[in-house]
Design a protein around this motif. Structure first.
Motif, PDB file in Angstrom:
ATOM      1  N   CYS A   8      41.640  56.396  52.929  1.00 53.31           N
ATOM      2  CA  CYS A   8      42.270  57.668  53.280  1.00 53.31           C
ATOM      3  C   CYS A   8      42.302  57.779  54.793  1.00 53.31           C
ATOM      4  CB  CYS A   8      41.488  58.841  52.692  1.00 53.31           C
ATOM      5  SG  CYS A   8      42.183  60.470  53.122  1.00 53.31           S
ATOM      6  N   MET A   9      43.453  58.114  55.337  1.00 54.20           N
ATOM      7  CA  MET A   9      43.592  58.269  56.779  1.00 54.20           C
ATOM      8  C   MET A   9      43.689  59.741  57.140  1.00 54.20           C
ATOM      9  SD  MET A   9      45.954  55.142  58.103  1.00 54.20           S
ATOM     10  CE  MET A   9      45.374  53.442  57.948  1.00 54.20           C
ATOM     11  N   ILE A  10      42.904  60.137  58.158  1.00 52.62           N
ATOM     12  CA  ILE A  10      42.919  61.514  58.658  1.00 52.62           C
ATOM     13  C   ILE A  10      43.641  61.498  60.000  1.00 52.62           C
ATOM     14  CG2 ILE A  10      41.560  63.543  59.228  1.00 52.62           C
ATOM     15  CD1 ILE A  10      41.183  62.586  56.348  1.00 52.62           C
ATOM     16  N   LEU A  11      44.832  62.044  60.027  1.00 56.24           N
ATOM     17  CA  LEU A  11      45.679  62.042  61.226  1.00 56.24           C
ATOM     18  C   LEU A  11      45.580  63.373  61.952  1.00 56.24           C
ATOM     19  CD1 LEU A  11      48.092  60.868  62.973  1.00 56.24           C
ATOM     20  CD2 LEU A  11      49.602  61.985  61.305  1.00 56.24           C
ATOM     21  N   ASN A  12      45.296  63.295  63.255  1.00 53.99           N
ATOM     22  CA  ASN A  12      45.338  64.488  64.099  1.00 53.99           C
ATOM     23  C   ASN A  12      46.633  64.458  64.896  1.00 53.99           C
ATOM     24  OD1 ASN A  12      45.045  66.598  65.842  1.00 53.99           O
ATOM     25  ND2 ASN A  12      43.260  65.793  66.921  1.00 53.99           N
ATOM     26  N   PRO A  13      47.675  65.137  64.441  1.00 51.60           N
ATOM     27  CA  PRO A  13      48.965  65.069  65.129  1.00 51.60           C
ATOM     28  C   PRO A  13      48.948  65.722  66.509  1.00 51.60           C
ATOM     29  CG  PRO A  13      49.019  66.721  63.389  1.00 51.60           C
ATOM     30  CD  PRO A  13      47.718  65.999  63.247  1.00 51.60           C
ATOM     31  N   ALA A  14      47.934  66.533  66.787  1.00 55.21           N
ATOM     32  CA  ALA A  14      47.860  67.210  68.079  1.00 55.21           C
ATOM     33  C   ALA A  14      47.150  66.384  69.139  1.00 55.21           C
ATOM     34  CB  ALA A  14      47.141  68.553  67.923  1.00 55.21           C
ATOM     35  N   SER A  15      46.588  65.215  68.764  1.00 56.56           N
ATOM     36  CA  SER A  15      45.879  64.399  69.753  1.00 56.56           C
ATOM     37  C   SER A  15      46.858  63.841  70.774  1.00 56.56           C
ATOM     38  CB  SER A  15      45.115  63.270  69.062  1.00 56.56           C
ATOM     39  OG  SER A  15      46.002  62.381  68.425  1.00 56.56           O
ATOM     40  N   ASP A  39      46.180  56.633  51.710  1.00 61.11           N
ATOM     41  CA  ASP A  39      46.557  58.024  51.486  1.00 61.11           C
ATOM     42  C   ASP A  39      46.452  58.719  52.827  1.00 61.11           C
ATOM     43  OD1 ASP A  39      46.893  60.226  49.265  1.00 61.11           O
ATOM     44  OD2 ASP A  39      45.424  61.024  50.685  1.00 61.11           O
ATOM     45  N   LEU A  40      47.402  59.568  53.170  1.00 58.80           N
ATOM     46  CA  LEU A  40      47.423  60.212  54.485  1.00 58.80           C
ATOM     47  C   LEU A  40      47.216  61.715  54.371  1.00 58.80           C
ATOM     48  CD1 LEU A  40      47.977  59.997  57.577  1.00 58.80           C
ATOM     49  CD2 LEU A  40      50.387  60.503  57.030  1.00 58.80           C
ATOM     50  N   ARG A  41      46.333  62.241  55.218  1.00 63.47           N
ATOM     51  CA  ARG A  41      46.115  63.679  55.313  1.00 63.47           C
ATOM     52  C   ARG A  41      46.064  64.068  56.783  1.00 63.47           C
ATOM     53  NH1 ARG A  41      41.689  64.012  50.306  1.00 63.47           N
ATOM     54  NH2 ARG A  41      43.003  62.746  48.934  1.00 63.47           N
ATOM     55  N   ALA A  42      46.714  65.161  57.134  1.00 67.68           N
ATOM     56  CA  ALA A  42      46.809  65.581  58.532  1.00 67.68           C
ATOM     57  C   ALA A  42      45.977  66.835  58.783  1.00 67.68           C
ATOM     58  CB  ALA A  42      48.264  65.835  58.913  1.00 67.68           C
ATOM     59  N   THR A  43      45.355  66.881  59.938  1.00 67.09           N
ATOM     60  CA  THR A  43      44.609  68.076  60.316  1.00 67.09           C
ATOM     61  C   THR A  43      45.590  69.190  60.668  1.00 67.09           C
ATOM     62  OG1 THR A  43      44.506  67.450  62.666  1.00 67.09           O
ATOM     63  CG2 THR A  43      42.731  66.664  61.228  1.00 67.09           C
ATOM     64  N   ILE A  57      35.884  61.389  50.698  1.00 71.17           N
ATOM     65  CA  ILE A  57      34.713  60.646  50.215  1.00 71.17           C
ATOM     66  C   ILE A  57      34.323  61.116  48.817  1.00 71.17           C
ATOM     67  CG2 ILE A  57      32.245  60.242  50.618  1.00 71.17           C
ATOM     68  CD1 ILE A  57      32.908  60.364  53.641  1.00 71.17           C
ATOM     69  N   GLN A  58      34.379  62.432  48.596  1.00 74.18           N
ATOM     70  CA  GLN A  58      34.046  62.960  47.272  1.00 74.18           C
ATOM     71  C   GLN A  58      35.049  62.518  46.220  1.00 74.18           C
ATOM     72  OE1 GLN A  58      33.879  67.127  48.323  1.00 74.18           O
ATOM     73  NE2 GLN A  58      31.655  67.081  48.659  1.00 74.18           N
ATOM     74  N   GLU A  59      36.282  62.221  46.638  1.00 71.96           N
ATOM     75  CA  GLU A  59      37.308  61.750  45.711  1.00 71.96           C
ATOM     76  C   GLU A  59      37.220  60.242  45.451  1.00 71.96           C
ATOM     77  OE1 GLU A  59      41.079  62.969  47.228  1.00 71.96           O
ATOM     78  OE2 GLU A  59      40.495  65.090  47.349  1.00 71.96           O
ATOM     79  N   GLY A  60      36.287  59.583  46.121  1.00 72.71           N
ATOM     80  CA  GLY A  60      36.077  58.172  45.843  1.00 72.71           C
ATOM     81  C   GLY A  60      36.719  57.199  46.803  1.00 72.71           C
ATOM     82  N   PHE A  61      37.287  57.684  47.908  1.00 72.38           N
ATOM     83  CA  PHE A  61      37.832  56.750  48.890  1.00 72.38           C
ATOM     84  C   PHE A  61      36.685  55.972  49.534  1.00 72.38           C
ATOM     85  CE2 PHE A  61      41.410  59.642  48.508  1.00 72.38           C
ATOM     86  CZ  PHE A  61      42.486  58.769  48.537  1.00 72.38           C
ATOM     87  N   GLU A  62      36.889  54.666  49.690  1.00 70.65           N
ATOM     88  CA  GLU A  62      35.840  53.806  50.233  1.00 70.65           C
ATOM     89  C   GLU A  62      35.828  53.804  51.757  1.00 70.65           C
ATOM     90  OE1 GLU A  62      35.513  50.125  47.258  1.00 70.65           O
ATOM     91  OE2 GLU A  62      37.561  50.470  48.004  1.00 70.65           O
ATOM     92  N   MET A  63      36.986  53.994  52.361  1.00 68.80           N
ATOM     93  CA  MET A  63      37.089  54.021  53.817  1.00 68.80           C
ATOM     94  C   MET A  63      37.908  55.230  54.253  1.00 68.80           C
ATOM     95  SD  MET A  63      38.202  51.081  56.593  1.00 68.80           S
ATOM     96  CE  MET A  63      39.839  50.742  55.930  1.00 68.80           C
ATOM     97  N   VAL A  64      37.416  55.916  55.290  1.00 76.25           N
ATOM     98  CA  VAL A  64      38.137  57.035  55.885  1.00 76.25           C
ATOM     99  C   VAL A  64      38.423  56.666  57.326  1.00 76.25           C
ATOM    100  CG1 VAL A  64      38.122  59.482  56.455  1.00 76.25           C
ATOM    101  CG2 VAL A  64      36.975  58.677  54.372  1.00 76.25           C
ATOM    102  N   VAL A  65      39.693  56.702  57.701  1.00 78.79           N
ATOM    103  CA  VAL A  65      40.118  56.272  59.031  1.00 78.79           C
ATOM    104  C   VAL A  65      40.481  57.488  59.880  1.00 78.79           C
ATOM    105  CG1 VAL A  65      41.790  54.894  60.328  1.00 78.79           C
ATOM    106  CG2 VAL A  65      40.997  54.106  58.084  1.00 78.79           C
ATOM    107  N   ALA A  66      39.874  57.573  61.062  1.00 79.15           N
ATOM    108  CA  ALA A  66      40.198  58.631  62.012  1.00 79.15           C
ATOM    109  C   ALA A  66      41.348  58.163  62.893  1.00 79.15           C
ATOM    110  CB  ALA A  66      38.982  58.967  62.869  1.00 79.15           C
ATOM    111  N   ILE A  67      42.441  58.931  62.908  1.00 80.41           N
ATOM    112  CA  ILE A  67      43.582  58.614  63.766  1.00 80.41           C
ATOM    113  C   ILE A  67      43.701  59.732  64.791  1.00 80.41           C
ATOM    114  CG2 ILE A  67      46.036  58.049  63.859  1.00 80.41           C
ATOM    115  CD1 ILE A  67      45.938  57.438  60.896  1.00 80.41           C
ATOM    116  N   GLY A  68      43.280  59.436  65.998  1.00 76.76           N
ATOM    117  CA  GLY A  68      43.264  60.433  67.057  1.00 76.76           C
ATOM    118  C   GLY A  68      42.374  59.935  68.183  1.00 76.76           C
ATOM    119  N   GLY A  69      41.829  60.874  68.961  1.00 79.04           N
ATOM    120  CA  GLY A  69      40.964  60.511  70.072  1.00 79.04           C
ATOM    121  C   GLY A  69      39.496  60.667  69.715  1.00 79.04           C
ATOM    122  N   ASP A  70      38.655  60.730  70.749  1.00 78.26           N
ATOM    123  CA  ASP A  70      37.211  60.811  70.533  1.00 78.26           C
ATOM    124  C   ASP A  70      36.807  62.079  69.783  1.00 78.26           C
ATOM    125  OD1 ASP A  70      36.106  58.394  71.843  1.00 78.26           O
ATOM    126  OD2 ASP A  70      37.066  59.227  73.625  1.00 78.26           O
ATOM    127  N   GLY A  71      37.511  63.179  70.025  1.00 72.59           N
ATOM    128  CA  GLY A  71      37.200  64.411  69.305  1.00 72.59           C
ATOM    129  C   GLY A  71      37.478  64.288  67.822  1.00 72.59           C
TER     130      GLY A  71
END
Length: 275
Positions: A8-15, A39-43, A57-71
Motif C-alpha cells: 500500500c502506498m501513502i501519497l502526500n500530494p502536498a509535499s 494500492d494507493l491512498r492519498a493524504t 497494516i490492519q488490512e494485511g498489507f505487508e509493505m507500506v510505502v511513504a511517498i513524500g518528504g521527511d515529514g
C-alpha cells in the motif's frame, strides 16, 4: 508478476510545495512499467498519514510505502505503531522520497531519484533499523508520544521547525528552512536544561541545540550527527552548548560539512535513554 510484498502506498500530494501532485503521474507510470502492484491512498492534510498507514497494516498489507518528504516518512512510521508497540512486527516500510528535504534517505542509502528508489521496493530484501520513541508535552499541555526514525531535537532546531510549520501554504525546502533558521538563531534564547543519558551523563547545561540522532542529517542537509548509525541500537546525542548567534552562523559551514563535532562547545554522547 514479480515476487513482491503486498503493498500500500501513502501519497502526500502536498509535499514538495505541492509539486508531488504534478510529478506523481510520471512515477506511477514507471511503477506500472516495472509491473509493481500496489494500492494507493492519498493524504488529505497534515496528520492523516498515520491513520492511513495503520489501516493498511490492519488490512494485511505487508509493505507500506511513504511517498513524500521527511515529514511524510515520519507520519507513516507512526502509523506502524499503537501505544508504542508495532501493529505487525513483520510489516515493512518503503520510501519514495519526492519531498524537498530528503534527509533520512541519506542515512539508509535510498536514492534521491524516486524512479531509481523504486528498485529498493522490488523483491523481498529488507534491513532492520532502530526507531526512537519520544514523550513530550505539546503546546496545549497534552502528553504526546511519537515514534521517530531520524532525529528528535530540542532548542533552536525545534524553534525553526515550529516557524516552518507556521508557514502553512507557503513554499518549503532548503532555502526557506535556512532563512527560518537564521530568524530563529537571532530570536532564540539558549535554555538551561538537565540532560540525562543512560548512566553516562547527568548534568545541567545551557544549550542551544540538543539532537537525539538515529540518522545523520536534518534541516535540509545539516550533517549534525556524522557518526550515527540507524542499526546500532543506540542514539548519537549531540549537545551544542551555550553559543551565540554569531558563533552559530560562523560554524554553519561545518554543520553542513559534517565537521561540527570538532567544535569545542559541541559534545557527542551515545545512549539508549535520554531525558
Amino acid at each position: 508478476m514479480p515476487d513482491q510484498f503486498k503493498t500500500c502506498m501513502i501519497l502526500n500530494p502536498a509535499s514538495a510545495s505541492g509539486q508531488t501532485r504534478q510529478t506523481w503521474p510520471v512515477l506511477e507510470a514507471h511503477l506500472k512499467r516495472v509491473d509493481f502492484q500496489f494500492d494507493l491512498r492519498a493524504t488529505t492534510g497534515p496528520g492523516t498519514a498515520p491513520e492511513l498507514a495503520r489501516q493498511a497494516i490492519q488490512e494485511g498489507f505487508e509493505m507500506v510505502v511513504a511517498i513524500g518528504g521527511d515529514g511524510t516518512i515520519n507520519e507513516v512510521v507512526n502509523g506502524f505503531f499503537e501505544d508504542g508497540r508495532p501493529l505487525n512486527p513483520e510489516a515493512v516500510l518503503g520510501i519514495l522520497c519526492v519531498g524537498t528535504g530528503g534527509d533520512f534517505i541519506k542515512s539508509v542509502g535510498i536514492p534521491r531519484n524516486a524512479k531509481q528508489a523504486v528498485n529498493t521496493l522490488l523483491g523481498r530484501a529488507t534491513r532492520t533499523i532502530d526507531v526512537g520513541q519520544c514523550s513530550f508535552v505539546d503546546h496545549f499541555g497534552k502528553q504526546v508520544e511519537r515514534i521517530f526514525v531520524n532525529i528528535a531535537d530540542i532548542g533552536v532546531g525545534g524553534e525553526t521547525v515550529e516557524r516552518i510549520n507556521r508557514r502553512s501554504g507557503k513554499s518549503t525546502g532548503k532555502i526557506p528552512y535556512f532563512l527560518s533558521s537564521l530568524v530563529s538563531l537571532i530570536q532564540y534564547k539558549n535554555k538551561k536544561m538537565r540532560i540525562q543519558i543512560d548512566d553516562v551523563f547527568d548534568e545541567e547545561r545551557v544549550v542551544s541545540l540538543l539532537a537525539v540522532a538515529n540518522g545523520q542529517y536534518f534541516g535540509g542537509g545539516m550533517h549534525i550527527a556524522p557518526q550515527a548509525k540507524v542499526d546500532d541500537q543506540q542514539f548519537d546525542v549531540v549537545i551544542v552548548g551555550d553559543i551565540g548567534t554569531f558563533t552559530f552562523l560562523a560554524n554553519l559551514r561545518r554543520l553542513y560539512a559534517g565537521t561540527i563535532l570538532s567544535h569545542p562547545r559541541v559534545d557527542l554522547f551515545r545512549g539508549r535513554h535520554v531525558k
